[in-house]
Scaffold this active site. Structure first.
Site, PDB file in Angstrom:
ATOM      1  N   GLU A   1      -5.792   6.920  -1.960  1.00 22.21           N
ATOM      2  CA  GLU A   1      -5.811   5.987  -1.006  1.00 22.21           C
ATOM      3  C   GLU A   1      -6.391   4.736  -1.510  1.00 22.21           C
ATOM      4  OE1 GLU A   1      -4.847   5.231   2.084  1.00 22.21           O
ATOM      5  OE2 GLU A   1      -3.540   7.252   1.892  1.00 22.21           O
TER       6      GLU A   1
ATOM      7  N   HIS B   1       0.851  -1.107  -0.044  1.00 18.50           N
ATOM      8  CA  HIS B   1       0.084   0.128  -0.073  1.00 18.50           C
ATOM      9  C   HIS B   1       0.884   1.279   0.037  1.00 18.50           C
ATOM     10  CE1 HIS B   1      -3.462   2.904   1.566  1.00 18.50           C
ATOM     11  NE2 HIS B   1      -2.423   3.354   1.926  1.00 18.50           N
ATOM     12  N   GLU B   2       1.909   1.211   0.940  1.00 18.99           N
ATOM     13  CA  GLU B   2       2.556   2.662   0.981  1.00 18.99           C
ATOM     14  C   GLU B   2       3.490   2.549  -0.188  1.00 18.99           C
ATOM     15  OE1 GLU B   2       1.778   4.484   3.123  1.00 18.99           O
ATOM     16  OE2 GLU B   2       0.538   3.187   4.465  1.00 18.99           O
TER      17      GLU B   2
ATOM     18  N   HIS C   1       1.854   4.409  -2.997  1.00 21.35           N
ATOM     19  CA  HIS C   1       1.903   6.003  -2.948  1.00 21.35           C
ATOM     20  C   HIS C   1       2.959   6.502  -3.661  1.00 21.35           C
ATOM     21  CE1 HIS C   1      -1.682   6.800  -0.401  1.00 21.35           C
ATOM     22  NE2 HIS C   1      -1.116   5.936   0.385  1.00 21.35           N
TER      23      HIS C   1
ATOM     24  N   HIS D   1      -8.832   9.106   3.675  1.00 20.33           N
ATOM     25  CA  HIS D   1      -8.890   7.630   3.959  1.00 20.33           C
ATOM     26  C   HIS D   1     -10.452   7.058   4.049  1.00 20.33           C
ATOM     27  CE1 HIS D   1      -4.892   8.724   5.430  1.00 20.33           C
ATOM     28  NE2 HIS D   1      -4.632   7.614   5.280  1.00 20.33           N
TER      29      HIS D   1
END
Length: 735
Positions: free
Chosen positions: A386, A362-363, A366, A461
């Protein structure tokens, strides 16, 4: 007549509206791909269909049965092809092709995507970009995106660059609750900001702003700030830390770095604990992150043919991370109850135990977004940002752990983390049922987070829920909201989303994603290795409809209404900006006057002053202002900007604001009875500036009075005053 500046009671109200929330855009008249049979639409006579909303704004166009070919005999680069198509169709989209410059091209399934950035007066426009999706022959499949037009309001004050730096630094210090002295500020040049492109509160006005990057030395605090020198205030703000084969992993062993001083994994600030090719370090978090970075890179390579290290890893193409971070200047208490990607450090930062594969993927996603679609991390574009990370994170986790597929935890985010801080919930989100963690599963859900205090940059989020639900439906399949969706599996879903990642514009909202996902599917039909079929894409059509991406968001601020349809010009016959005491409005009742236009909003409004109407518990129960007769031309319209500060938790029978009109000064009729957008009456908290528009065609030839009134009070002891601001009243025609 009496003119007063508002005093008392407003300070408390201003504290609860320091930020603002999403202003949703209107629903298009149709959805899904125009090339698929699942949802047929009316085709145009030149081979394209406009993606136009009920607000008159065009978000793009799609080719109908086949890509629009280049002129016979033309060859050249993808940028040349994009420019040719843009010049042909710019008028249909209501944009000026001369204001757009190529900003890069990337290869996607079946062709290229060319990104074009808008410039006005030599300055780039925030979220003003267009993507041209081409086939291998340069034929046009889609033009997507929005731009702005009209004059730019340049600051007239002597607001210095140094003062802008102070404003930005103090804003971030207050937001992050750290001393301003420890923050660095970098000037990134002048940009033009128009709130409409991001669906943000505020009039659709072009303003010159200064872009500033504010960060702590170690990057744990990292913000982009746009300061409006004309109003000496923040126009737009968001964090670049979104709560990465050559791997380098460091560890802080949970020691507190205080007001952030050091988390950079560079072997100087923090020593490497494990590098590429080395054996296990013996530190559980370090070894888990090392393995998960490798797994994430492998899945990107397998599913997308992407060298993620080369994309996000800087000069040495390394995927860096620091584990077991504690920074009480960033977050109260230890350890850090989160993980995030830092654009400044170009690395991942982890709290103790927050090291699951889906969190890592996920990170890292980004970072991928920052190098592809560059989605702004605010409002709906931030929610999609997100969601894209959740999608890639979970698809990679499930691909690497097939035993999870079909289990209860298959579509959770963060279920494998073991955070040392109890403040971090596990799991973080559910993609199968976003409502289980209080996120909306469709745009019209009452769980949509308007985020009035701008604590989550417009709900980035929470509002990822509709995007997550759509991805779950596409990959897994399910029945939802009246649609039976057959799942396509992990690989096909990854392929579709990876294509979408390159097509989306930086300011994309859910209405754009609504069209981009079906388009991204159909670009992969027949491509080697994908196995994607037209029936697969029909399932994508159903998923975006089931999640109602084409509709306005619930529980959010009213939409800002455009003056005229795309391509038409405003011809004003009457304007009142309330920047000085008006001679043509009766502003002499208790509770009315002029006041500073922005009231401490984090988003500026146009002009120095605004009309103000205010009621106060136990003092003023109602107030109104009335205009002198205003002539209405044939085809006339009325538009005004407004904000209601009626408290965040006003009771149902709280204050109400309305606009009425009269042709004789005796009989007053509700203005919303005219064809109107956001016509009122207005109640509750508007989360910042919005606008209303009325069709005055039925009143052509009359001299019409307008009356604006507020009745009732909030009943809120903490915020006893209810405030309506009105600005920029204009009677006009479109031509």
């Amino acid at each position: 007549m009496k003119y007063r500046r508002a005093v008392g009671g407003l300070a408390a109200l201003a504290t609860v509206i320091s930020g603002s929330a999403l202003v949703a855009l209107a629903a298009p008249s149709y959805a899904g791909s125009s090339t698929g049979p699942a949802f047929p639409v009316e085709r145009s006579d030149d081979g394209v269909t406009l993606l136009e909303g009920a607000d008159g704004l065009v978000r793009g166009l799609l080719a109908d049965d086949a890509p629009v070919a280049l002129p016979q005999g033309m060859t050249g680069s993808p940028e040349d092809a994009a420019r040719t198509h843009l010049e042909r169709f710019a008028a249909k989209m209501g944009i000026d092709a001369d204001t757009l410059r190529p900003a890069g091209a990337s290869t996607v399934a079946g062709g290229e995507v060319v990104r074009l950035q808008q410039y006005i007066n030599g300055l780039p426009v925030v979220a003003g970009d267009v993507t041209a999706t081409l086939d291998h022959s340069g034929g046009l499949e889609a033009l997507l995106g929005e731009t702005v037009s009209g004059v730019v309001e340049a600051p007239t004050s002597l607001f210095s660059d140094a003062r802008a730096r102070v404003v930005a630094r103090e804003y971030v210090a207050d937001k992050a609750d750290v001393p301003a002295l420890g923050l660095r500020v970098e000037d990134q040049g002048d940009w033009i900001y128009n709130p409409r492109l991001l669906g943000a509160p505020g009039p659709a006005v072009n303003r010159e702003t200064q872009k500033l990057h504010v960060s702590s030395r170690d990057g744990l605090i990292d913000y982009t700030i746009f300061v409006d020198p004309g109003f000496e205030s923040v126009a737009l703000a968001y964090s670049n830390n979104h709560e990465a084969v050559n791997r380098k992993v460091c560890d802080l062993d949970n020691r507190d770095v205080g007001v952030p001083e050091s988390a950079a994994c560079d072997d100087l600030t923090v020593a490497y604990s494990r590098q590429e090719g080395q054996g296990p370090s013996g530190i559980a978090d370090v070894d888990t992150v090392y393995d998960n970075l490798g797994e994430t890179a492998e899945q990107y390579s397998r599913l997308a043919g992407l060298d993620v290290s080369a994309l996000v890893g800087g000069e040495d193409r390394s995927l860096r991370a620091t584990t077991r971070v504690c920074a009480t200047g960033y977050q109260e208490g230890c350890p850090l109850a989160n993980a995030f990607w830092s654009d400044t450090l170009q690395q991942l930062v982890y709290g103790d135990g927050v090291t699951g594969l889906d969190v890592t993927a996920h990170e890292l996603a980004h970072g991928v977004t920052a190098h592809t679609s560059q989605l702004y991390y605010v409002y709906q574009s931030g929610a999609i940002n997100e969601s894209m990370s959740d999608v890639f994170g979970n698809l990679i986790d499930l691909a690497a752990n097939p035993e999870k597929q079909g289990s209860a935890e298959a579509w959770y985010i963060g279920e494998d983390s073991r955070p040392g801080a109890a403040s971090m919930p596990v799991p973080l989100r559910s993609m199968a049922d976003p409502t289980a963690t209080q996120s909306p599963d469709r745009l019209t859900s009452s769980l949509w987070d308007a985020d009035p205090d701008h604590q989550d940059f417009g709900g980035v989020h929470s509002n990822s829920g509709p995007g997550n639900k759509a991805a779950y439906l596409i990959a897994q399949g399910d029945r939802f909201n009246g649609y039976d969706v057959r799942g396509l599996g992990l690989d096909k879903t990854f392929t579709i989303y990876w294509t979408a990642q390159r097509i989306l514009t930086s300011g994309a909202d859910y209405k754009e994603l609504f069209h981009v996902l079906p388009l991204s599917c159909r670009k992969n039909i027949g491509k080697p290795g994908t196995g994607i079929t037209e029936d697969d894409c029909a399932q994508v059509d159903k998923a975006v409809r089931a999640t109602e991406m084409h509709k306005d968001a619930a529980e959010s601020a009213p939409v800002a209404a455009a003056y005229c349809p795309a391509g038409e010009q405003v011809e004003a016959s009457y304007t009142q900006a309330f920047d000085a005491p008006p001679v043509d409005w009766d502003v002499d009742s208790e509770g009315s006057g002029l006041s500073v236009a922005d009231f401490g909003f984090a988003n500026v409004n146009r002009g120095a002053d605004a009309l103000l109407l205010s009621t106060t518990e136990g003092e003023i129960e109602e107030t109104s202002v009335t205009s002198e007769p205003i002539p209405v031309p044939a085809g006339g319209r009325l538009r005004l900007d407004y904000s209601t500060l009626f408290g965040l938790y006003a009771p149902v029978d709280g204050p109400t604001a309305r606009l009425e009109y009269s042709t004789d000064g005796l009989l007053w009729l509700p203005a919303q009875s005219l064809a109107a957008r956001n016509g009122g009456p207005w109640s509750g908290h508007s989360y910042g500036w919005s606008s209303a528009r009325y069709d005055l065609s039925s009143l052509a030839g009359h001299h019409v009075r307008f009356r604006i009134s507020v009745e009732g009070t909030t009943g809120d002891d903490n915020n006893p005053s209810s405030v309506l601001n009105v600005d920029n009243v204009k009677v006009y025609t479109c031509s």
